[in-house]
Design a protein around this motif. Sequence first.
Motif, PDB file in Angstrom:
ATOM      1  N   MET A   1      14.167  26.647  22.154  1.00 50.26           N
ATOM      2  CA  MET A   1      14.194  27.131  20.774  1.00 50.26           C
ATOM      3  C   MET A   1      13.394  28.434  20.678  1.00 50.26           C
ATOM      4  O   MET A   1      12.252  28.517  21.116  1.00 50.26           O
ATOM      5  N   ALA A   2      13.984  29.474  20.129  1.00 49.10           N
ATOM      6  CA  ALA A   2      13.323  30.770  20.038  1.00 49.10           C
ATOM      7  C   ALA A   2      12.182  30.724  19.033  1.00 49.10           C
ATOM      8  O   ALA A   2      12.269  30.045  18.009  1.00 49.10           O
ATOM      9  N   GLU A   3      11.112  31.475  19.349  1.00 45.83           N
ATOM     10  CA  GLU A   3       9.987  31.545  18.421  1.00 45.83           C
ATOM     11  C   GLU A   3      10.387  32.348  17.189  1.00 45.83           C
ATOM     12  O   GLU A   3      11.155  33.312  17.273  1.00 45.83           O
ATOM     13  N   ARG A   4       9.898  31.951  16.024  1.00 46.13           N
ATOM     14  CA  ARG A   4      10.165  32.710  14.814  1.00 46.13           C
ATOM     15  C   ARG A   4       9.430  34.034  14.879  1.00 46.13           C
ATOM     16  O   ARG A   4       8.345  34.130  15.464  1.00 46.13           O
ATOM     17  N   PRO A   5      10.009  35.106  14.296  1.00 45.58           N
ATOM     18  CA  PRO A   5       9.311  36.393  14.304  1.00 45.58           C
ATOM     19  C   PRO A   5       8.020  36.308  13.511  1.00 45.58           C
ATOM     20  O   PRO A   5       7.961  35.675  12.461  1.00 45.58           O
ATOM     21  N   ARG A   6       6.969  36.939  14.039  1.00 48.61           N
ATOM     22  CA  ARG A   6       5.673  36.872  13.380  1.00 48.61           C
ATOM     23  C   ARG A   6       5.479  38.095  12.493  1.00 48.61           C
ATOM     24  O   ARG A   6       5.948  39.195  12.787  1.00 48.61           O
ATOM     25  N   GLN A   7       4.747  37.887  11.429  1.00 54.44           N
ATOM     26  CA  GLN A   7       4.503  38.910  10.423  1.00 54.44           C
ATOM     27  C   GLN A   7       3.729  40.088  11.021  1.00 54.44           C
ATOM     28  O   GLN A   7       2.764  39.914  11.761  1.00 54.44           O
ATOM     29  N   SER A   8       4.148  41.303  10.715  1.00 50.52           N
ATOM     30  CA  SER A   8       3.444  42.483  11.207  1.00 50.52           C
ATOM     31  C   SER A   8       2.174  42.720  10.408  1.00 50.52           C
ATOM     32  O   SER A   8       1.976  42.172   9.318  1.00 50.52           O
ATOM     33  N   ALA A   9       1.320  43.576  10.935  1.00 44.58           N
ATOM     34  CA  ALA A   9       0.084  43.927  10.240  1.00 44.58           C
ATOM     35  C   ALA A   9       0.378  44.583   8.897  1.00 44.58           C
ATOM     36  O   ALA A   9      -0.246  44.265   7.877  1.00 44.58           O
ATOM     37  N   ARG A  10       1.350  45.478   8.868  1.00 48.22           N
ATOM     38  CA  ARG A  10       1.662  46.183   7.624  1.00 48.22           C
ATOM     39  C   ARG A  10       2.263  45.228   6.596  1.00 48.22           C
ATOM     40  O   ARG A  10       2.004  45.358   5.391  1.00 48.22           O
ATOM     41  N   ALA A  11       3.065  44.272   7.061  1.00 51.66           N
ATOM     42  CA  ALA A  11       3.625  43.287   6.131  1.00 51.66           C
ATOM     43  C   ALA A  11       2.523  42.418   5.546  1.00 51.66           C
ATOM     44  O   ALA A  11       2.554  42.066   4.357  1.00 51.66           O
ATOM     45  N   ALA A  12       1.528  42.058   6.358  1.00 56.01           N
ATOM     46  CA  ALA A  12       0.399  41.264   5.863  1.00 56.01           C
ATOM     47  C   ALA A  12      -0.373  42.051   4.818  1.00 56.01           C
ATOM     48  O   ALA A  12      -0.778  41.500   3.781  1.00 56.01           O
ATOM     49  N   ILE A  13      -0.583  43.332   5.066  1.00 54.68           N
ATOM     50  CA  ILE A  13      -1.269  44.173   4.084  1.00 54.68           C
ATOM     51  C   ILE A  13      -0.462  44.220   2.789  1.00 54.68           C
ATOM     52  O   ILE A  13      -1.010  44.137   1.682  1.00 54.68           O
ATOM     53  N   GLY A  14       0.861  44.316   2.910  1.00 52.72           N
ATOM     54  CA  GLY A  14       1.725  44.375   1.736  1.00 52.72           C
ATOM     55  C   GLY A  14       1.697  43.119   0.897  1.00 52.72           C
ATOM     56  O   GLY A  14       2.049  43.156  -0.291  1.00 52.72           O
ATOM     57  N   LEU A  15       1.287  41.996   1.486  1.00 53.77           N
ATOM     58  CA  LEU A  15       1.172  40.757   0.708  1.00 53.77           C
ATOM     59  C   LEU A  15       0.053  40.831  -0.322  1.00 53.77           C
ATOM     60  O   LEU A  15       0.108  40.164  -1.354  1.00 53.77           O
ATOM     61  N   VAL A  16      -0.964  41.639  -0.045  1.00 52.75           N
ATOM     62  CA  VAL A  16      -2.160  41.605  -0.903  1.00 52.75           C
ATOM     63  C   VAL A  16      -2.432  42.895  -1.656  1.00 52.75           C
ATOM     64  O   VAL A  16      -3.270  42.928  -2.552  1.00 52.75           O
ATOM     65  N   THR A  17      -1.750  43.988  -1.300  1.00 53.27           N
ATOM     66  CA  THR A  17      -2.035  45.252  -1.981  1.00 53.27           C
ATOM     67  C   THR A  17      -0.864  46.207  -1.854  1.00 53.27           C
ATOM     68  O   THR A  17      -0.056  46.114  -0.928  1.00 53.27           O
ATOM     69  N   ASP A  18      -0.781  47.142  -2.803  1.00 50.95           N
ATOM     70  CA  ASP A  18       0.157  48.269  -2.726  1.00 50.95           C
ATOM     71  C   ASP A  18      -0.612  49.582  -2.588  1.00 50.95           C
ATOM     72  O   ASP A  18      -0.027  50.664  -2.715  1.00 50.95           O
ATOM     73  N   ASP A  19      -1.880  49.492  -2.335  1.00 51.63           N
ATOM     74  CA  ASP A  19      -2.754  50.671  -2.335  1.00 51.63           C
ATOM     75  C   ASP A  19      -3.635  50.637  -1.091  1.00 51.63           C
ATOM     76  O   ASP A  19      -4.816  50.337  -1.161  1.00 51.63           O
ATOM     77  N   PHE A  20      -3.062  50.921   0.073  1.00 49.85           N
ATOM     78  CA  PHE A  20      -3.810  50.845   1.319  1.00 49.85           C
ATOM     79  C   PHE A  20      -4.010  52.235   1.890  1.00 49.85           C
ATOM     80  O   PHE A  20      -3.065  53.020   1.996  1.00 49.85           O
ATOM     81  N   ARG A  21      -5.244  52.529   2.264  1.00 48.68           N
ATOM     82  CA  ARG A  21      -5.570  53.813   2.870  1.00 48.68           C
ATOM     83  C   ARG A  21      -6.249  53.550   4.207  1.00 48.68           C
ATOM     84  O   ARG A  21      -7.351  52.991   4.254  1.00 48.68           O
ATOM     85  N   GLU A  22      -5.600  53.981   5.261  1.00 51.85           N
ATOM     86  CA  GLU A  22      -6.107  53.697   6.602  1.00 51.85           C
ATOM     87  C   GLU A  22      -7.336  54.541   6.905  1.00 51.85           C
ATOM     88  O   GLU A  22      -7.430  55.712   6.519  1.00 51.85           O
ATOM     89  N   LEU A  23      -8.286  53.928   7.588  1.00 46.94           N
ATOM     90  CA  LEU A  23      -9.501  54.632   7.983  1.00 46.94           C
ATOM     91  C   LEU A  23      -9.252  55.450   9.249  1.00 46.94           C
ATOM     92  O   LEU A  23      -8.428  55.079  10.096  1.00 46.94           O
ATOM     93  N   PRO A  24      -9.962  56.565   9.432  1.00 46.18           N
ATOM     94  CA  PRO A  24      -9.880  57.283  10.718  1.00 46.18           C
ATOM     95  C   PRO A  24     -10.585  56.471  11.802  1.00 46.18           C
ATOM     96  O   PRO A  24     -11.583  55.792  11.543  1.00 46.18           O
ATOM     97  N   TYR A  25     -10.042  56.539  13.006  1.00 42.87           N
ATOM     98  CA  TYR A  25     -10.592  55.745  14.109  1.00 42.87           C
ATOM     99  C   TYR A  25     -11.281  56.633  15.133  1.00 42.87           C
ATOM    100  O   TYR A  25     -10.868  57.781  15.350  1.00 42.87           O
ATOM    101  N   PRO A  26     -12.319  56.117  15.790  1.00 42.55           N
ATOM    102  CA  PRO A  26     -12.982  56.902  16.843  1.00 42.55           C
ATOM    103  C   PRO A  26     -12.079  57.045  18.070  1.00 42.55           C
ATOM    104  O   PRO A  26     -11.249  56.177  18.352  1.00 42.55           O
ATOM    105  N   GLU A  27     -12.232  58.158  18.758  1.00 39.89           N
ATOM    106  CA  GLU A  27     -11.469  58.388  19.989  1.00 39.89           C
ATOM    107  C   GLU A  27     -12.214  57.765  21.163  1.00 39.89           C
ATOM    108  O   GLU A  27     -13.434  57.775  21.216  1.00 39.89           O
ATOM    109  N   ARG A  28     -11.477  57.210  22.104  1.00 43.55           N
ATOM    110  CA  ARG A  28     -12.091  56.646  23.315  1.00 43.55           C
ATOM    111  C   ARG A  28     -11.279  57.113  24.518  1.00 43.55           C
ATOM    112  O   ARG A  28     -10.067  56.897  24.585  1.00 43.55           O
ATOM    113  N   GLU A  29     -11.958  57.735  25.463  1.00 41.03           N
ATOM    114  CA  GLU A  29     -11.314  58.119  26.712  1.00 41.03           C
ATOM    115  C   GLU A  29     -11.146  56.876  27.581  1.00 41.03           C
ATOM    116  O   GLU A  29     -12.082  56.098  27.760  1.00 41.03           O
ATOM    117  N   SER A  30      -9.955  56.677  28.106  1.00 44.74           N
ATOM    118  CA  SER A  30      -9.683  55.477  28.904  1.00 44.74           C
ATOM    119  C   SER A  30      -9.156  55.884  30.268  1.00 44.74           C
ATOM    120  O   SER A  30      -8.305  56.781  30.382  1.00 44.74           O
TER     121      SER A  30
END
Length: 455
Positions: A1-30
């Motif tokens: 039996m195939a696994e059900r598709p899981r909710q994306s991060a953006r879809a989860a955010i959309g459940l609780v708000t229509d006003d999301f502003r992403e924070l800037p992230y630090p750079e990391r050399e890998s």
Amino acid sequence: MAERPRQSARAAIGLVTDDFRELPYPERESAPDGPLGWHGYDASRARAAHRTGEDESVVCGTAEVEGTRAVLIAFEFGFLGGSLGERTGDRLETAYTYAREHRLPVVPLIATGGSRMQEGMLALTQLQRVARQSVLTREAGLAQIAVLRDPTTGGGWATLGAGADVVLALPGAQVGFAGSRVRPADADPAAYTAQAQVAAGAADAVVRPGELRATLGRWLRLLTAPSGEPAPPPLPLGATDLPATGWDAVLRARAPHRPRAERYLDAYFGERVAIGGDRCGGTDDGMLCGFGTHEGRTVAYAAQTGTATRPAGYRTAARLIRLADRLGIPVLTLVDTPGAANDAEAERQGAGAAIAEVFAAVAAARTPVTTLVIGEGGSGGALALAAPGNTWATPDSYFSVIAPELAAAILKRPPTEVEATADQLLIRPQDLERLGVARVRTGEQLFPGTGDRRS
């Protein structure tokens, strides 16, 4: 039996708000293929980014949730199972630091399988990093409300999830420290569900997706409204005249029709939300705890329901009082118990230590605590919830060092002397006032924050 598709991060955010502003992230050399040089790791990350549209397993930002601004942390399970690596840790630390700098509550929307194997121990140690950020945020007096999505397992559950002040879960979410591929073969899958965690006292409530925004908004509004004024004691809902004898007081308090905690809470609060469970595997329906609004202010409550309070009930009350204290929210306690549960199972569950937790929480509280005795006040199991210097008693209540029947038995008196013993114990509300233990709560209005009657 195939696994059900899981909710994306953006879809989860959309459940609780229509006003999301992403924070800037630090750079990391890998280094190529990550810190361990794990062959194929860069290619796995590239495929995950192409599939999800994200370049890491968490998305962090700020949002208005039903009028309250908060920091949101949403996990993208499609990106390597929402696993935590070094760059994930960078983003989480940035989000928590921003929350403290701007005095915002934090809401993790969790969906993770745990630490990222391709980064080995460096990934695992991100849990220590996350735990420190959570502790610093707690010490800053800011609320953390976790939402458990499918799945919430491993270190993500053991830090961001179970370590939050309030834990909400979506129905059907897989929740547990052990993920599905590492559990014992004979493990009962029902034990690793959101519903099971609520039943075990590890989470507060299961919330349907369509109700999540309103529920989360209510929690955020209540937990971000500190107040230095004590909660006024509720008005008595039962008898208004004082009992003639000690035994009369006992009979009134034990009367089946006498108003109980639910009625008092319904009359006192305009709205309220409940926390559930002691975070140690137990719940107790005989202790109602949560937060509500009274005359426009947030007030926390811990209310006994008239039964013998079990260890899980005391631990839940202690959890409630400590949380309210950290957030600067006044506390109301309603005392109504014949005493602490004293059966063998209660002893095995640590009754004494649980009661000690409540005594300590009340004694250490910097936030004001108000107590109203609404029924039976049975010995130390009742006194643990009572606020020194700010305890009130309704006309249909009593407070006693021990139940009159037990006092007579200890004194080797016959049953015919129980009523006289009740009188000797001075347990009526007016006796308690004369002794300086409590004040009688009448129907008169009080000056806000003083406890003085309005003439």
